[in-house]
Design an enzyme around this catalytic site. Structure first.
Site, PDB file in Angstrom:
ATOM      1  N   ASN B  98     -16.100  -8.165  -6.279  1.00 24.16           N
ATOM      2  CA  ASN B  98     -17.558  -8.213  -6.169  1.00 24.16           C
ATOM      3  C   ASN B  98     -18.061  -7.973  -4.737  1.00 24.16           C
ATOM      4  O   ASN B  98     -19.240  -7.687  -4.534  1.00 24.16           O
ATOM      5  CB  ASN B  98     -18.090  -9.556  -6.677  1.00 24.16           C
ATOM      6  CG  ASN B  98     -18.467  -9.484  -8.157  1.00 24.16           C
ATOM      7  OD1 ASN B  98     -18.562  -8.387  -8.721  1.00 24.16           O
ATOM      8  ND2 ASN B  98     -18.664 -10.636  -8.784  1.00 24.16           N
ATOM      9  N   LEU B 335     -11.855 -15.586 -13.053  1.00 19.69           N
ATOM     10  CA  LEU B 335     -12.217 -14.171 -12.875  1.00 19.69           C
ATOM     11  C   LEU B 335     -12.003 -13.655 -11.453  1.00 19.69           C
ATOM     12  O   LEU B 335     -12.186 -12.470 -11.185  1.00 19.69           O
ATOM     13  CB  LEU B 335     -13.677 -13.951 -13.295  1.00 19.69           C
ATOM     14  CG  LEU B 335     -13.959 -14.117 -14.795  1.00 19.69           C
ATOM     15  CD1 LEU B 335     -15.453 -13.963 -15.084  1.00 19.69           C
ATOM     16  CD2 LEU B 335     -13.161 -13.108 -15.612  1.00 19.69           C
ATOM     17  N   HIS B 336     -11.693 -14.527 -10.497  1.00 25.28           N
ATOM     18  CA  HIS B 336     -11.335 -14.085  -9.145  1.00 25.28           C
ATOM     19  C   HIS B 336     -12.388 -13.183  -8.508  1.00 25.28           C
ATOM     20  O   HIS B 336     -12.045 -12.248  -7.772  1.00 25.28           O
ATOM     21  CB  HIS B 336      -9.968 -13.375  -9.146  1.00 25.28           C
ATOM     22  CG  HIS B 336      -8.939 -14.073  -9.984  1.00 25.28           C
ATOM     23  ND1 HIS B 336      -8.605 -13.671 -11.257  1.00 25.28           N
ATOM     24  CD2 HIS B 336      -8.216 -15.183  -9.752  1.00 25.28           C
ATOM     25  CE1 HIS B 336      -7.700 -14.493 -11.761  1.00 25.28           C
ATOM     26  NE2 HIS B 336      -7.446 -15.424 -10.861  1.00 25.28           N
ATOM     27  N   CYS B 337     -13.666 -13.461  -8.811  1.00 23.65           N
ATOM     28  CA  CYS B 337     -14.793 -12.679  -8.247  1.00 23.65           C
ATOM     29  C   CYS B 337     -14.683 -11.192  -8.559  1.00 23.65           C
ATOM     30  O   CYS B 337     -15.173 -10.364  -7.790  1.00 23.65           O
ATOM     31  CB  CYS B 337     -14.906 -12.859  -6.730  1.00 23.65           C
ATOM     32  SG  CYS B 337     -15.232 -14.539  -6.221  1.00 23.65           S
ATOM     33  N   ALA B 338     -14.015 -10.836  -9.643  1.00 20.19           N
ATOM     34  CA  ALA B 338     -13.822  -9.420  -9.941  1.00 20.19           C
ATOM     35  C   ALA B 338     -13.971  -9.158 -11.440  1.00 20.19           C
ATOM     36  O   ALA B 338     -13.008  -8.808 -12.119  1.00 20.19           O
ATOM     37  CB  ALA B 338     -12.453  -8.959  -9.449  1.00 20.19           C
TER      38      ALA B 338
END
Lengths: 82, 387
Positions: B98, B335-338
């Site tokens: 992101n 979601l690991h910012c992705a």
């Protein structure tokens, strides 16, 4: 030391000091004299007679300078007078 | 305790990193470039020595082209907002973090045209598809160097040559690879590269930077005091000052330099070999555990030190909780910012469990984690059978 190099940015002042010191020249960082250049926080004192060699060394290392001055700060007399 | 969250921030840091912060506060606590007194000069030396060390690590021949930022996100924003204007076309991939996607989606609302090239389920980019997405009016290609979810490495040298065939600039997000995979910005022919200081480079949080190739002009993200050109009320245009307004994080940068010097002594090749060996060991062991789904390339050579997986019948957050509470293993879940990367892998919206390895992890720790996953797998199967 009767010469002074002024710089646009302290990045280049620091690099100049490192480049010249590693080549064995006597140099010293001082507060940039505002009467010479308003640009930089620090300037580098050196032997003016060495200016050609010194400038060539700086050009070779991509160090950018503002100006070269024949300059001795009046504060040099401070210790003598006292 | 086993720390497998180096992709979020590396731990532990080399002792020299802690010592460098202490030295700054003890001996050199001035403001760099703002005065000529000894404390200011000492601080400026710290910053410029760090800049030299980073430039050397990435093989940039002019250290003034390394600009310090708060982190990789800051560096990516500087590059994207500094370059893209309404009407410009930009190309990226579907496995981006992101920190790339959110600025691009915002720029899209301002009139920038965005093409997102879909990657395969292992996160690998289809080179033909990407090549075709580049147009004569494309201004920028931006991709990650290593996926923070699947660990997939991008073929950045090939992408750079595609971009430059059409005089398109190429920005690389090296958040997961700086300090872990050798990077030569000249050899790879990169125009812009964003890096963070607190992951592979082993420095403190709040550090990072952007490499800007000579001739690439960016509009600054912020403007203000630089200690230079002070007679003028307009922003200086020379680097690094143009992009470094406000007092830098000198303490953090002192620590970053210590981290980089530590890595330079080890050699990044050795770090890469170590992490890929751990990845290969994990993939080989985990692929034999029933009920575990692995994501990303099977070939460890195509990955950085990041692996993602799920345990059938258990949510990633449940696995993470069990790993932490029962086995003392720190993993990141979700979601690991992705989100785009998880849509690509087919793991949206639940996400995955992520292990990310670093220089200080050992094969014995991988064995402990594999044994834990075997136990969790047995439990998950019994849960599935009874419910």
């Amino acid at each position: 030391m009767d010469g002074l190099i002024s710089f646009f940015a302290s990045h280049h002042a620091m690099r100049a000091e490192a480049v010249l010191k590693s080549s064995g020249w006597a140099v010293r960082l001082i507060p940039g004299p505002k009467d010479l250049s308003p640009n930089c926080g620090v300037a580098l004192r050196f032997e003016y007679a060495q200016r050609e060699n010194v400038l060539a060394a700086l050009v070779a290392k991509n160090v950018r300078i503002d100006g070269v001055h024949c300059y001795r700060p009046r504060s040099d007399d401070w210790s003598v007078r006292r | 305790m086993i720390y497998f969250d180096n992709a979020a921030t590396s731990w532990p840091k080399p002792p020299a990193v802690c010592a460098a912060l202490s030295d700054y506060f003890g001996d050199a606590g001035g403001n760099p470039g703002r005065a000529g007194h000894r404390m200011s000069v000492a601080a400026a030396r710290i910053v410029e020595n760090a800049r030299e060390a980073v430039a050397e690590l990435f093989h940039a021949n002019d250290s003034s082209r390394i600009v310090f930022t708060q982190n990789a996100t800051h560096a990516l924003n500087l590059a994207l907002y500094g370059l893209l204007r309404p009407g410009d076309h930009v190309v990226t991939t579907s496995i981006e973090h992101n920190s790339v996607m959110r600025p691009l989606r915002h720029l899209e609302t301002l009139g920038v045209e965005l093409t997102v090239v879909a990657c395969g389920v292992d996160g690998m980019v289809d080179l033909d598809r990407l090549h075709h997405a580049l147009r004569s009016d494309t201004r920028l290609l931006v991709t990650t160097h290593g996926s923070n979810v699947a660990g997939t490495l991008m073929p950045v040298a090939a992408l750079a040559s595609f971009a430059h065939e059409q005089r398109i600039l190429y920005l690389v997000d090296a958040s997961q690879t700086a300090g872990a995979i050798p990077i030569d910005v000249q050899h790879l022919d990169l125009d812009l590269m964003a890096f963070t200081g607190h992951k592979g480079l082993l420095g403190p949080t709040g550090t990072g930077g952007l490499y800007i190739r000579e001739g690439v002009a960016l509009s600054p993200l912020i403007r203000g005091g630089t200690g230079s050109d002070s007679a003028h009320e307009t922003q200086p245009e020379f680097l690094p000052d143009a992009y470094e307004s406000g007092t830098l994080n000198v303490a953090g940068i002192a620590g970053l330099a210590a981290g980089v010097n530590f890595l330079s002594e080890i050699g990044i090749d050795a770090v890469k070999t170590h992490e890929q060996k751990l990845v290969a060991q994990f993939l080989a062991g985990a692929s034999e555990i029933p009920g575990i789904t692995l994501y990303g390339p099977r070939d460890g050579a195509l990955r950085c030190g990041v692996v993602s997986f799920n345990v059938n019948g258990v949510t990633p957050s449940e696995v993470g909780l069990i790993l932490d509470e029962s086995f003392g293993i720190c993993a990141r879940t979700g979601l690991h910012c992705a989100p785009a990367a998880h849509r690509t892998l087919g793991t949206f919206p639940m996400g995955t469990v992520r292990f990310s390895f670093g220089w200080f992890n050992s094969p014995a720790e991988i064995d402990v984690a594999l044994a834990a996953l075997r136990q969790i797998g047995v439990w998950a199967r019994s849960e599935l059978a009874t419910h």
